[in-house]
Design a protein around this motif. Structure first.
Motif: not given
Length: 432
Positions: A3-8, A41-44, A171-176
């Motif tokens: 896999r290649f797993a980039p962050s946008p 997953t890190d929407k910020a 995280r506290a917002d229930k995201t991994p």
């Protein structure tokens, strides 16, 4: 799978592209699927449209994935896995506030010690957890024993429990967090080998620990690539223009040349100029140097020149707005003095642009222009030269300088005799 797993989260870095290329090559060698997992997953930190840009760049480089996944689509599974760890007492709810944790980090820094989680919330009873209304994160308990793995490039690696610590998985917002989502998804997709940058070495024992705690017994192989240094010998950062794949493409470097160079970095292949299909035949991940590789833009320019020279002439002409092999061959005539599409483009544009008819050679330019308008087609430059010298009476510098300006828009450049075979069918358009 591989896999290649980039962050946008920004422009694709050449280090990330190198990781994608290596994963693609090894997947092809092993006859395993190559997938792309967008780690969003890190929407910020996500940047709108960067996921599409990543996929477009991969397509441009011929790195066609079997499937594309978005990590956020697995959120429910990540949450269920976290609950499983809570239920089996392998993880715990942590009510420590960001301010408390930061104060402890600062205290450790002042004491010149590595920060480690205090364990404050690890032994709370179920009743204490239920009675607490504060937001909480979920931490996985640190391992009891050291975690070892063999890196295909870096060799044997060993991490002690304190190196891994009781780290946050939700995280506290229930995201991994990154490590939890990554570890779970590598399980879900049955990843056999993870090839990534060496800045992830410290993440690997954490991800192994997560999978072991979830009861996953398959051993995943790892290969961590050395970092790429800039010309000053420091880690390449976003401040280095050449670190951006987008910048290199905009500057006119060919995808084939960039891929060639990134495979060449820290490697000793059987030949220097190749394409990805050729690299699949001989590439050996275990032979990649353990030392960081220095990015050399001049070397990339040399490779780009070679790939442009080998490129199908008609295909090359499209970069200049044509679909004619003659224009592609014309562009190749400038490879002695230019090495990218962007450096050659102004030279092609100057040939077809209006020429200044004033200055030192104004009289000669007008005479040659009028004579060329009436000239019949000639097969060779020598024939054209004989015709023009006879009709105009111009000789030597008074002939060649203005003729070069009229035909190319420049006083200097490749021999006109080399350019003429590719210019002759456009001669009247150029003169006009």
């Amino acid at each position: 799978m591989l896999r290649f797993a980039p962050s946008p989260t920004g422009d694709m870095h050449i280090g990330n592209l190198r990781v994608a290329i290596f994963n693609y090559i090894v997947a092809r060698q092993r006859k395993e699927p190559f997938i792309v997992r967008i780690e969003d997953t890190d929407k910020a930190r996500n940047v709108e449209g960067k996921d599409r840009e990543i996929l477009e760049i991969l397509k441009l480089f011929g790195l066609q994935p079997h499937q594309v996944y978005y990590q956020s689509h697995n959120l429910t599974i990540h949450q269920h896995m976290a609950i499983k760890l809570l239920e089996s007492r392998k993880a715990f709810a942590c009510f420590c506030t960001p301010e408390e944790l930061e104060a402890k980090r600062e205290a450790a820094k002042s004491a010149q010690k590595a920060y480690r989680y205090s364990g404050k919330c690890e032994h709370l009873s179920d009743a204490e957890v239920l009675a607490n209304e504060k937001p909480f994160t979920i931490r996985i308990k640190k391992p009891d024993t050291s975690i070892r793995f063999d890196d295909l490039i870096k060799g044997a690696q060993c991490f002690e429990p304190d190196d891994i610590d009781a780290f946050v998985i939700m995280r506290a917002d229930k995201t991994p967090t990154y490590n939890f989502a990554c570890a779970v998804d590598d399980m879900l997709h049955d990843i056999s080998l993870v090839i990534r940058g060496e800045d992830h070495v410290s993440n690997t024992p954490k991800q192994i620990h997560i999978r072991r705690q979830l009861g996953y017994e398959k051993e995943i192989e790892y290969a961590h690539l050395p970092i790429i240094l800039n010309e000053a010998g420091k880690k390449m950062s976003k401040r280095d223009d050449a670190s951006s794949v987008k910048w290199l493409l905009t500057e006119g470097f060919l995808p084939e040349a960039i891929a060639n160079y990134l495979v060449l970095l820290g490697n000793h292949p059987p030949k220097e100029i190749f394409n990805l299909e050729e690299a699949i035949e001989w590439f050996d991940l275990k032979k990649i140097s353990k030392a960081p590789a220095k990015f050399d833009i001049d070397k990339l320019r040399q490779l780009n020149r070679e790939h442009m020279a080998r490129m199908d002439a008609k295909e090359l002409s499209r970069a200049f707005g044509f679909a004619d092999a003659s224009i592609g061959e014309l562009a190749k005539c400038y490879l002695e003095e230019a090495s990218t599409i962007q450096e050659i483009k102004p030279k092609i544009e100057a040939i077809f642009a209006a020429k200044p008819m004033d200055g030192e050679w104004s009289d000669e330019l007008r005479i040659l222009k009028e004579t060329l308008k009436e000239a019949p087609p000639f097969e060779t430059f020598d024939e054209l030269k004989s015709y023009l010298t006879e009709k105009t009476g111009l000789k030597g510098k008074r002939f060649f300088k203005p003729l070069r300006i009229l035909l190319t828009g420049s006083e200097h450049g490749p021999e006109l005799s080399h350019l003429y075979p590719y210019l002759k069918s456009y001669l009247q358009e150029i003169v006009a």
